[in-house]
Motif scaffolding. Structure first.
Motif, PDB file in Angstrom:
ATOM      1  N   GLU A 137       0.837  -1.212   0.000  1.00  0.00           N
ATOM      2  CA  GLU A 137       0.000   0.000   0.000  1.00  0.00           C
ATOM      3  C   GLU A 137       0.872   1.262   0.000  1.00  0.00           C
ATOM      4  O   GLU A 137       0.559   2.245  -0.676  1.00  0.00           O
ATOM      5  CB  GLU A 137      -0.919   0.031   1.221  1.00  0.00           C
ATOM      6  CG  GLU A 137      -2.090  -0.933   1.166  1.00  0.00           C
ATOM      7  CD  GLU A 137      -1.738  -2.335   1.627  1.00  0.00           C
ATOM      8  OE1 GLU A 137      -0.525  -2.636   1.794  1.00  0.00           O
ATOM      9  OE2 GLU A 137      -2.659  -3.143   1.819  1.00  0.00           O
ATOM     10  N   ARG A 179      -5.741  -4.865   6.763  1.00  0.00           N
ATOM     11  CA  ARG A 179      -4.351  -4.579   6.376  1.00  0.00           C
ATOM     12  C   ARG A 179      -3.800  -3.392   7.179  1.00  0.00           C
ATOM     13  O   ARG A 179      -2.651  -3.396   7.585  1.00  0.00           O
ATOM     14  CB  ARG A 179      -4.279  -4.237   4.876  1.00  0.00           C
ATOM     15  CG  ARG A 179      -4.715  -5.339   3.952  1.00  0.00           C
ATOM     16  CD  ARG A 179      -3.591  -6.243   3.562  1.00  0.00           C
ATOM     17  NE  ARG A 179      -2.496  -5.568   2.888  1.00  0.00           N
ATOM     18  CZ  ARG A 179      -1.314  -6.150   2.679  1.00  0.00           C
ATOM     19  NH1 ARG A 179      -1.095  -7.380   3.098  1.00  0.00           N
ATOM     20  NH2 ARG A 179      -0.338  -5.492   2.070  1.00  0.00           N
ATOM     21  N   ARG A 182      -2.879  -4.541  10.560  1.00  0.00           N
ATOM     22  CA  ARG A 182      -1.580  -5.244  10.530  1.00  0.00           C
ATOM     23  C   ARG A 182      -0.429  -4.246  10.442  1.00  0.00           C
ATOM     24  O   ARG A 182       0.636  -4.432  11.026  1.00  0.00           O
ATOM     25  CB  ARG A 182      -1.536  -6.199   9.334  1.00  0.00           C
ATOM     26  CG  ARG A 182      -1.773  -7.631   9.796  1.00  0.00           C
ATOM     27  CD  ARG A 182      -1.662  -8.632   8.682  1.00  0.00           C
ATOM     28  NE  ARG A 182      -0.387  -8.606   7.989  1.00  0.00           N
ATOM     29  CZ  ARG A 182      -0.221  -9.040   6.739  1.00  0.00           C
ATOM     30  NH1 ARG A 182      -1.248  -9.508   6.076  1.00  0.00           N
ATOM     31  NH2 ARG A 182       0.956  -9.018   6.171  1.00  0.00           N
TER      32      ARG A 182
END
Ligand code: SF4
Ligand code: SF4
Length: 338
Positions: A137, A179, A182
Motif C-alpha cells: 500500500e 491490512r 496489521r
C-alpha cells in the motif's frame, strides 16, 4: 517509549492557561513549510504542483525562527515538500529546539539515514515518518517501489541512535481495515513511539481525485480500524480526535489551531485550503473571517476531517469542559469502551 511527560505537561499547561486567560483563538501546532520541493510525487499530494521557480524557493532559518517566535505555539510541525532536502534544515531544527519547541520533522525518510548525523537526539525532536500502510500500500501511495523498505531501514537507524520516531499515515477510500491494523502492529513492533492517522484531504491540485474519503466513509473506516484496539497500539493524537474520526463525536473545525507559514507568508485559513496569504501572524488571527470555514460553510471543507483542523478542537474540548476532560481520561484508559 511514549510521548515524554514534559511534552504532555507543556501542551496541557499552555492550553489550560490560554483557556483560563479567556483567549478565544490560540495556536497549538505551527505548520512550518520551508519548501515545497519533494523527492517523491505521490498521487494524493496537493503540495508539489508548483512551477520550478516556486519549488526552488525556500524559507531561511531566520524566517522560520521569526515565524515560530511570532506564533508562539509549543509544537512546530515541519512538513513540505521534503524538509530534509533543505540544506539549512539542521539550523532550523536547532534554533527551534533551542527555543524549547517540540519539533515534528515530517519526512518520507528517503534521505533520513544519510542525514541523521546532522541532528542531535533530543526530547524536543521527533522524526515523523510518512508511512501510508504496509509495503504494498505504501509503495503504491507514494508511486514508487522500494520506498517502504528504505523508510523501515531509516526508522531502525534513527531509533538505534536514540531519536524519537513516530509515523504519519494518510488513508484513502481504498484502505482495507485488516491490512491497516496489521500495519499498526508492524509499526509498533519496529519500536516507534506512536502513530498519527488521518483521512486524506481532497486537494484540488492532487492528480488522483477519486480516492478521497467522504465523511460517512471516514466514520465507518476509522470505526473499523480502531474497534477492539490493541493495547500495544500508541497513537500520537488526542483520544477525542480519534473518537471524532470514528463518528462518536462532532466537532467544528479549529483552523487557527494549526496556523501555516510558508514561502508565501501565513496561509489563510489553514494548512489545507489556500484562500490567500498575509504577512504577519497577527493579521492571520485578527483579520481572517474564520466563520466562513468549516464543514457546511465552505465547499472545500465539506468532507474534511483532517487533524490540522480538528485535533485542536479535540484538545480545546479536553481543557474547556469537564465532559471533554473526563471523556479524554476515559478514552485514554479504556479506548474500547462504547
Ligand atoms: S512525500 Fe509528502 S510532500 Fe512528497 S510528494 Fe509525497 S505527500 Fe507530497
Ligand atoms: S474544515 Fe478546517 S481544516 Fe479542513 S479545509 Fe476547512 S478550514 Fe481547513
Amino acid at each position: 517509549m511514549s510521548v515524554p511527560v514534559s511534552q504532555m505537561y507543556t501542551v496541557a499547561h499552555y492550553a489550560l492557561s490560554q483557556h483560563l486567560r479567556g483567549v478565544k483563538r490560540y495556536p497549538l501546532v505551527m505548520m512550518l513549510e520551508p519548501l515545497f520541493r519533494c523527492n517523491l510525487e505521490c498521487a494524493g499530494c496537493g503540495k508539489i504542483q508548483y512551477p520550478d521557480h516556486i519549488l526552488n524557493r525556500r524559507l531561511t532559518p531566520e524566517q522560520c525562527l521569526a515565524a515560530a517566535d511570532e506564533c508562539g505555539a509549543p509544537i512546530v510541525s515541519i512538513p513540505g515538500g521534503e524538509p530534509l532536502i533543505h540544506p539549512e534544515m539542521p539550523a532550523i531544527v536547532e534554533g527551534l529546539v533551542r527555543r524549547k519547541k517540540y519539533v515534528y520533522l515530517c519526512t518520507n525518510a528517503i534521505l533520513l539515514e544519510r542525514k541523521l548525523q546532522d541532528y542531535t537526539p533530543s526530547k524536543y525532536l521527533t522524526f515523523s515518518i510518512h508511512m501510508d500502510g504496509l509495503k504494498e500500500e505504501h509503495d503504491h501511495a507514494v508511486c514508487r517501489d522500494g520506498v517502504y523498505d528504505v523508510a523501515v531501514k531509516a526508522i531502525k537507524a534513527a531509533l538505534a541512535k536514540g531519536f524519537r520516531v513516530t509515523t504519519n499515515t494518510t488513508l484513502f477510500n481504498d484502505a482495507a481495515p485488516a491490512r491497516v491494523r496489521r500495519f499498526f502492529d508492524e509499526m509498533m513492533e519496529l519500536g516507534v513511539e506512536g502513530m498519527m492517522i488521518s483521512p486524506g484531504y481532497s486537494y484540488e491540485k492532487a492528480p488522483d481525485q477519486h480516492s478521497f474519503l467522504s465523511r460517512e466513509r471516514t466514520h465507518s473506516l476509522f470505526a473499523q480500524l480502531l474497534a477492539q484496539r490493541k493495547r500495544s497500539w500508541q497513537f500520537n493524537q488526542s483520544p477525542l480526535f480519534l473518537e471524532f474520526l470514528m463518528g462518536k463525536r462532532e466537532y467544528e473545525c479549529t483552523p487557527w489551531g494549526n496556523p501555516t507559514y510558508n514561502i508565501f507568508g501565513w496561509q489563510r485559513p489553514c494548512y489545507l485550503l489556500q484562500d490567500g496569504y498575509v504577512s504577519t501572524f497577527r493579521e492571520l488571527m485578527e483579520e481572517t473571517e474564520w466563520e466562513r470555514y468549516g464543514s457546511g460553510r465552505h465547499e472545500q471543507c465539506r468532507d474534511c476531517m483532517v487533524h490540522c483542523g480538528y485535533e485542536a478542537s479535540a484538545v480545546k474540548d479536553t481543557f474547556s469542559s469537564w465532559g471533554g476532560f473526563f471523556g479524554t481520561v476515559r478514552a485514554t484508559l479504556f479506548p474500547n469502551a462504547v
